[in-house]
Scaffold this motif. Sequence first.
Motif, PDB file in Angstrom:
ATOM      1  N   THR A   2       0.847  -1.186   0.000  1.00  0.00           N
ATOM      2  CA  THR A   2       0.000   0.000   0.000  1.00  0.00           C
ATOM      3  C   THR A   2       0.883   1.237   0.000  1.00  0.00           C
ATOM      4  O   THR A   2       2.088   1.174   0.157  1.00  0.00           O
ATOM      5  CB  THR A   2      -0.896   0.011   1.253  1.00  0.00           C
ATOM      6  OG1 THR A   2      -0.062   0.198   2.405  1.00  0.00           O
ATOM      7  CG2 THR A   2      -1.674  -1.282   1.382  1.00  0.00           C
ATOM      8  N   ASP A   3       0.248   2.403  -0.146  1.00  0.00           N
ATOM      9  CA  ASP A   3       0.983   3.656  -0.111  1.00  0.00           C
ATOM     10  C   ASP A   3       1.187   4.157   1.316  1.00  0.00           C
ATOM     11  O   ASP A   3       1.863   5.164   1.522  1.00  0.00           O
ATOM     12  CB  ASP A   3       0.229   4.724  -0.917  1.00  0.00           C
ATOM     13  CG  ASP A   3       0.204   4.399  -2.407  1.00  0.00           C
ATOM     14  OD1 ASP A   3      -0.782   4.747  -3.069  1.00  0.00           O
ATOM     15  OD2 ASP A   3       1.173   3.784  -2.888  1.00  0.00           O
ATOM     16  N   SER A  29       1.824  -6.234   4.437  1.00  0.00           N
ATOM     17  CA  SER A  29       1.896  -5.043   3.583  1.00  0.00           C
ATOM     18  C   SER A  29       2.696  -3.907   4.196  1.00  0.00           C
ATOM     19  O   SER A  29       2.792  -2.835   3.606  1.00  0.00           O
ATOM     20  CB  SER A  29       0.473  -4.552   3.274  1.00  0.00           C
ATOM     21  OG  SER A  29      -0.237  -4.259   4.462  1.00  0.00           O
ATOM     22  N   TYR A  30       3.264  -4.102   5.377  1.00  0.00           N
ATOM     23  CA  TYR A  30       4.047  -3.021   5.993  1.00  0.00           C
ATOM     24  C   TYR A  30       5.519  -3.117   5.598  1.00  0.00           C
ATOM     25  O   TYR A  30       6.008  -4.160   5.162  1.00  0.00           O
ATOM     26  CB  TYR A  30       3.909  -3.049   7.515  1.00  0.00           C
ATOM     27  CG  TYR A  30       4.394  -4.313   8.194  1.00  0.00           C
ATOM     28  CD1 TYR A  30       5.747  -4.539   8.420  1.00  0.00           C
ATOM     29  CD2 TYR A  30       3.488  -5.295   8.625  1.00  0.00           C
ATOM     30  CE1 TYR A  30       6.200  -5.693   9.040  1.00  0.00           C
ATOM     31  CE2 TYR A  30       3.931  -6.450   9.248  1.00  0.00           C
ATOM     32  CZ  TYR A  30       5.283  -6.642   9.458  1.00  0.00           C
ATOM     33  OH  TYR A  30       5.732  -7.791  10.077  1.00  0.00           O
ATOM     34  N   ASP A  83       3.972   6.072   8.594  1.00  0.00           N
ATOM     35  CA  ASP A  83       2.517   5.975   8.692  1.00  0.00           C
ATOM     36  C   ASP A  83       2.092   5.377  10.020  1.00  0.00           C
ATOM     37  O   ASP A  83       0.950   5.530  10.441  1.00  0.00           O
ATOM     38  CB  ASP A  83       1.977   5.122   7.540  1.00  0.00           C
ATOM     39  CG  ASP A  83       2.331   5.729   6.197  1.00  0.00           C
ATOM     40  OD1 ASP A  83       1.814   6.814   5.893  1.00  0.00           O
ATOM     41  OD2 ASP A  83       3.152   5.141   5.469  1.00  0.00           O
ATOM     42  N   LEU A  84       3.046   4.685  10.678  1.00  0.00           N
ATOM     43  CA  LEU A  84       2.767   4.075  11.967  1.00  0.00           C
ATOM     44  C   LEU A  84       4.064   3.997  12.764  1.00  0.00           C
ATOM     45  O   LEU A  84       5.110   3.640  12.217  1.00  0.00           O
ATOM     46  CB  LEU A  84       2.193   2.659  11.775  1.00  0.00           C
ATOM     47  CG  LEU A  84       1.647   1.955  13.015  1.00  0.00           C
ATOM     48  CD1 LEU A  84       0.404   2.676  13.550  1.00  0.00           C
ATOM     49  CD2 LEU A  84       1.312   0.504  12.703  1.00  0.00           C
ATOM     50  N   VAL A  85       3.983   4.352  14.052  1.00  0.00           N
ATOM     51  CA  VAL A  85       5.120   4.235  14.961  1.00  0.00           C
ATOM     52  C   VAL A  85       4.812   3.112  15.941  1.00  0.00           C
ATOM     53  O   VAL A  85       3.769   3.122  16.609  1.00  0.00           O
ATOM     54  CB  VAL A  85       5.390   5.556  15.711  1.00  0.00           C
ATOM     55  CG1 VAL A  85       6.553   5.397  16.682  1.00  0.00           C
ATOM     56  CG2 VAL A  85       5.661   6.684  14.721  1.00  0.00           C
ATOM     57  N   VAL A 187      -1.927  -0.572   8.760  1.00  0.00           N
ATOM     58  CA  VAL A 187      -1.381   0.155   7.611  1.00  0.00           C
ATOM     59  C   VAL A 187      -2.148  -0.153   6.327  1.00  0.00           C
ATOM     60  O   VAL A 187      -2.181   0.668   5.404  1.00  0.00           O
ATOM     61  CB  VAL A 187       0.132  -0.118   7.417  1.00  0.00           C
ATOM     62  CG1 VAL A 187       0.919   0.290   8.647  1.00  0.00           C
ATOM     63  CG2 VAL A 187       0.395  -1.566   7.040  1.00  0.00           C
ATOM     64  N   SER A 188      -2.768  -1.320   6.251  1.00  0.00           N
ATOM     65  CA  SER A 188      -3.544  -1.667   5.059  1.00  0.00           C
ATOM     66  C   SER A 188      -4.937  -1.038   5.067  1.00  0.00           C
ATOM     67  O   SER A 188      -5.656  -1.119   4.067  1.00  0.00           O
ATOM     68  CB  SER A 188      -3.676  -3.191   4.940  1.00  0.00           C
ATOM     69  OG  SER A 188      -4.486  -3.709   5.991  1.00  0.00           O
ATOM     70  N   GLY A 189      -5.307  -0.446   6.202  1.00  0.00           N
ATOM     71  CA  GLY A 189      -6.604   0.213   6.292  1.00  0.00           C
ATOM     72  C   GLY A 189      -7.733  -0.672   6.785  1.00  0.00           C
ATOM     73  O   GLY A 189      -8.870  -0.205   6.925  1.00  0.00           O
TER      74      GLY A 189
END
Length: 221
Positions: A2-3, A29-30, A83-85, A187-189
């Motif tokens: 993913t973006d 996907s991360y 996008d994520l910590v 992260v993939s939503g």
Amino acid sequence: MTDNNRVVVLLSGSGTTLQAILDQQSQYSYEVVGVLSNRPDAFGLERAGKAGVESLSLDHKLYPSRELFDLELMKHIDAYKPDLVVLAGYMRILSSAFVEHYQGKLINIHPSLLPKHKGLNTYQSALDAGDSEHGTSVHFVTEELDSGSVVMQAALEITPSDTAQTLEQRVKVMEHHLYPKAIDWIVSGRIALQDDVISLDKKPLGPQGYRIPETSIVTEK
């Protein structure tokens, strides 16, 4: 991919949780783009290097206050545009400014079935309470200790022969499968947080998030 898959991991120690995240990265996907530690001797930094991931240590002892250290840490984290910590054995109390800056993008894993047994010594606490099960929870981080919205949990049955040590070993195995899965779903939503409510595939979940049984955690995806 993913973006919105860029992940930065914070740690303070050996990095076994980081290793699990890195080992399973190809399945999900991360992408771990950076690893930071407040301890220069943290073995987790070496694990990152072996995996070809950029790493950095900032010795918190060199800063006059928690706030100044966290501000410097934030600069380095933000340089990765995460996008994520992900907190993975990061043994520092976070300042209010840090938590606010990453609100909704900062997660931790805690060895209990939250809201039970917040804080330390959760394995012994569960045994002392006579609990029939114990487990682990992935949650978003807020200023209140171990109190952010729970994303996902995994549980196992406490046996009569369990000690705090054996329970910890069994829960750690679950953690190393649960955390990568949770990171991927965020992260993939698939997982979303809005007004402190967690949703999976746009369907609201209860206060303990998505519950994964011990028997399926290794194979479920």
